[in-house]
Each structure stands twice: as C-alpha cells, then as structure tokens.
Design a protein around this motif. Structure first.
Motif, PDB file in Angstrom:
ATOM      1  N   SER A 113       0.881  -1.112  -0.077  1.00  0.00           N
ATOM      2  CA  SER A 113      -0.035   0.087  -0.170  1.00  0.00           C
ATOM      3  C   SER A 113       0.845   1.394  -0.018  1.00  0.00           C
ATOM      4  O   SER A 113       0.335   2.231  -0.436  1.00  0.00           O
ATOM      5  CB  SER A 113      -1.005   0.078   1.151  1.00  0.00           C
ATOM      6  OG  SER A 113      -0.065   0.209   2.317  1.00  0.00           O
ATOM      7  N   LYS A 115       1.421   2.761   2.455  1.00  0.00           N
ATOM      8  CA  LYS A 115       0.904   3.869   3.394  1.00  0.00           C
ATOM      9  C   LYS A 115       1.502   3.861   4.735  1.00  0.00           C
ATOM     10  O   LYS A 115       1.171   4.317   5.685  1.00  0.00           O
ATOM     11  CB  LYS A 115      -0.633   3.721   3.534  1.00  0.00           C
ATOM     12  CG  LYS A 115      -1.148   4.315   2.317  1.00  0.00           C
ATOM     13  CD  LYS A 115      -2.536   4.302   2.161  1.00  0.00           C
ATOM     14  CE  LYS A 115      -3.155   4.958   1.025  1.00  0.00           C
ATOM     15  NZ  LYS A 115      -4.685   5.032   0.811  1.00  0.00           N
ATOM     16  N   ASP A 128      -7.668  -8.146  -5.292  1.00  0.00           N
ATOM     17  CA  ASP A 128      -8.201  -8.486  -6.489  1.00  0.00           C
ATOM     18  C   ASP A 128      -7.944 -10.072  -6.765  1.00  0.00           C
ATOM     19  O   ASP A 128      -7.377 -10.766  -5.995  1.00  0.00           O
ATOM     20  CB  ASP A 128      -8.015  -7.568  -7.553  1.00  0.00           C
ATOM     21  CG  ASP A 128      -6.313  -8.125  -8.235  1.00  0.00           C
ATOM     22  OD1 ASP A 128      -5.837  -8.839  -7.776  1.00  0.00           O
ATOM     23  OD2 ASP A 128      -5.885  -7.118  -8.900  1.00  0.00           O
ATOM     24  N   LEU A 134      -5.848  -4.043  -4.294  1.00  0.00           N
ATOM     25  CA  LEU A 134      -6.703  -2.918  -4.867  1.00  0.00           C
ATOM     26  C   LEU A 134      -6.666  -1.555  -3.930  1.00  0.00           C
ATOM     27  O   LEU A 134      -6.452  -0.422  -4.888  1.00  0.00           O
ATOM     28  CB  LEU A 134      -8.136  -3.320  -5.021  1.00  0.00           C
ATOM     29  CG  LEU A 134      -8.261  -4.228  -6.280  1.00  0.00           C
ATOM     30  CD1 LEU A 134      -9.848  -4.762  -6.290  1.00  0.00           C
ATOM     31  CD2 LEU A 134      -8.070  -3.821  -7.545  1.00  0.00           C
ATOM     32  N   LYS A 135      -6.786  -1.815  -3.002  1.00  0.00           N
ATOM     33  CA  LYS A 135      -6.900  -0.449  -2.083  1.00  0.00           C
ATOM     34  C   LYS A 135      -6.717  -0.666  -0.611  1.00  0.00           C
ATOM     35  O   LYS A 135      -7.402  -2.080  -0.258  1.00  0.00           O
ATOM     36  CB  LYS A 135      -8.052   0.165  -2.325  1.00  0.00           C
ATOM     37  CG  LYS A 135      -8.219   1.697  -1.734  1.00  0.00           C
ATOM     38  CD  LYS A 135      -9.611   2.324  -2.305  1.00  0.00           C
ATOM     39  CE  LYS A 135      -9.417   3.696  -1.578  1.00  0.00           C
ATOM     40  NZ  LYS A 135     -10.557   4.638  -1.925  1.00  0.00           N
ATOM     41  N   ARG A 136      -6.227   0.139   0.123  1.00  0.00           N
ATOM     42  CA  ARG A 136      -5.957   0.046   1.782  1.00  0.00           C
ATOM     43  C   ARG A 136      -7.109   1.240   2.237  1.00  0.00           C
ATOM     44  O   ARG A 136      -6.886   2.396   1.753  1.00  0.00           O
ATOM     45  CB  ARG A 136      -4.719   0.393   2.063  1.00  0.00           C
ATOM     46  CG  ARG A 136      -4.637   0.447   3.466  1.00  0.00           C
ATOM     47  CD  ARG A 136      -3.183   0.849   4.015  1.00  0.00           C
ATOM     48  NE  ARG A 136      -3.376   1.192   5.421  1.00  0.00           N
ATOM     49  CZ  ARG A 136      -2.093   1.353   6.137  1.00  0.00           C
ATOM     50  NH1 ARG A 136      -0.854   1.178   5.573  1.00  0.00           N
ATOM     51  NH2 ARG A 136      -2.067   1.563   7.269  1.00  0.00           N
ATOM     52  N   PHE A 137      -8.171   0.728   3.014  1.00  0.00           N
ATOM     53  CA  PHE A 137      -9.189   1.464   3.413  1.00  0.00           C
ATOM     54  C   PHE A 137      -8.919   2.032   4.909  1.00  0.00           C
ATOM     55  O   PHE A 137      -8.129   0.965   5.742  1.00  0.00           O
ATOM     56  CB  PHE A 137     -10.489   0.764   3.537  1.00  0.00           C
ATOM     57  CG  PHE A 137     -10.956   0.617   1.991  1.00  0.00           C
ATOM     58  CD1 PHE A 137     -11.701   1.583   1.529  1.00  0.00           C
ATOM     59  CD2 PHE A 137     -10.748  -0.780   1.462  1.00  0.00           C
ATOM     60  CE1 PHE A 137     -12.303   1.141   0.089  1.00  0.00           C
ATOM     61  CE2 PHE A 137     -11.229  -0.791   0.119  1.00  0.00           C
ATOM     62  CZ  PHE A 137     -11.828   0.041  -0.463  1.00  0.00           C
ATOM     63  N   THR A 141     -13.406   4.049   7.528  1.00  0.00           N
ATOM     64  CA  THR A 141     -14.193   3.759   6.334  1.00  0.00           C
ATOM     65  C   THR A 141     -15.241   2.609   6.642  1.00  0.00           C
ATOM     66  O   THR A 141     -14.810   1.505   6.959  1.00  0.00           O
ATOM     67  CB  THR A 141     -13.224   3.277   4.996  1.00  0.00           C
ATOM     68  OG1 THR A 141     -12.185   4.322   4.966  1.00  0.00           O
ATOM     69  CG2 THR A 141     -14.141   3.033   3.941  1.00  0.00           C
ATOM     70  N   MET A 146     -17.068   0.431   0.663  1.00  0.00           N
ATOM     71  CA  MET A 146     -16.138  -0.607  -0.297  1.00  0.00           C
ATOM     72  C   MET A 146     -16.952  -1.244  -1.276  1.00  0.00           C
ATOM     73  O   MET A 146     -16.456  -1.859  -2.166  1.00  0.00           O
ATOM     74  CB  MET A 146     -15.508  -1.375   0.816  1.00  0.00           C
ATOM     75  CG  MET A 146     -14.521  -0.888   1.610  1.00  0.00           C
ATOM     76  SD  MET A 146     -13.434  -2.084   2.534  1.00  0.00           S
ATOM     77  CE  MET A 146     -14.916  -2.689   3.403  1.00  0.00           C
ATOM     78  N   LEU A 149     -16.371  -0.905  -5.293  1.00  0.00           N
ATOM     79  CA  LEU A 149     -15.454  -1.383  -5.507  1.00  0.00           C
ATOM     80  C   LEU A 149     -15.094  -3.056  -5.487  1.00  0.00           C
ATOM     81  O   LEU A 149     -14.528  -3.760  -6.437  1.00  0.00           O
ATOM     82  CB  LEU A 149     -13.919  -0.939  -4.762  1.00  0.00           C
ATOM     83  CG  LEU A 149     -12.471  -1.207  -5.240  1.00  0.00           C
ATOM     84  CD1 LEU A 149     -12.325  -0.762  -6.564  1.00  0.00           C
ATOM     85  CD2 LEU A 149     -11.480  -0.469  -4.216  1.00  0.00           C
TER      86      LEU A 149
END
Length: 156
Positions: A113, A115, A128, A134-137, A141, A146, A149
């Motif tokens: 990520s 981050k 995925d 795909l994404k770090r939330f 959140t 989500m 997505l």
C-alpha cells in the motif's frame, strides 16, 4: 516481493489458512478488535460477505491486541464476534500488525500500500482476483463504502 498466495495464517480453531485457496477470488483482509468502537463494522462486513460470497468474495479477520482493545483468548474473541456481530467468515489467532513481532502478512500489505504502519484497528485491504492490492481503507471507512469496488473487482 513474494505474492500474497504464499502466505499462511492459523485459524482460531488451529486450522491452517492457505492463501492459495483465495486465488481467483476477491479478498478483504481486516485487522479486528472486539472491544474497539469500530467493532460494529464486523456486522456490515459479514453482510457483504454473505451477499457476495457466492460470487467469489472472501473475508479474513485478523484480531490484534496491538491497540489494547482485544479480548484475552481466541475462544473469547470467536464467541464475542459470533454472538454480537454474527461473524461466520474465518478469523485467525491474534496477530501483531506493527513492530518487531508483526505478522509477515501485514508487513507485506503495508509495503504494497505504501502507506506505512497500521494506525488503528479495522484497517482494511481489498485484494483482487490476481492477488494484487486494490486499495487500503482507513479504519473509519464504513464497509458499505467498499461495496462498489468489491462489485467491480468481482466482475473482472
């Protein structure tokens, strides 16, 4: 860096979770804590899991006492999550998400990520079907945010 499918975790009941079993599926990984103010997210995560599981969506919860908000034993954690939030998705034994003893999976996810360290419980990582992040939330959140997505990832 090794692919996510090379990782293994230990389920609360002692069984081994082999990430190779998640190949071709969309996976949500979340660090949990039963006594965290964000714990009600477990109910929403469970709803997403039930809604999309048949389409290839999986969830893995990894309890952590890193922020001193998790119960003592795996049995207490499992029972609490099932009774209060109806959790049926797999949950691992307690892990560490930051520091010298951190779980290698979280080292990997943080590196992917870009981050940095996990700042709080309920940081979520969406993977995925090919095993890519795909994404770090962020912890705050809401799982419902989500869903779009997740749907897109399931269609690919």
């Amino acid at each position: 860096m090794e692919p996510i499918y090379n990782f293994r975790e230990t389920e609360m009941n002692g069984g081994i979770i082999n990430f190779r079993d998640y190949q071709g599926k969309v996976l949500l990984i979340v660090n949990t804590a039963s006594k965290c103010g964000l714990a009600p997210q477990l109910e929403s995560i469970e709803k997403l899991y039930n809604k999309y599981r048949i389409q290839g969506f999986e969830v893995l919860g990894l309890p952590s006492n890193q922020f001193r908000q998790e119960l003592g034993s795996e049995e207490e954690i499992s029972e609490y999550c099932q009774v209060h939030y109806g959790v049926t998705f797999p949950m691992t034994r307690k892990i560490v998400v930051n520091g010298l003893d951190e779980d290698p999976l979280f080292t990997y996810l943080k590196d992917q990520s870009g981050k940095g360290k996990i700042k709080w419980n309920f940081t979520k990582f969406l993977i995925d079907k090919e095993g890519n992040l795909l994404k770090r939330f962020a912890p705050i959140t809401k799982p419902e945010k989500m869903e779009k997505l997740i749907i897109e990832a399931l269609k690919k």
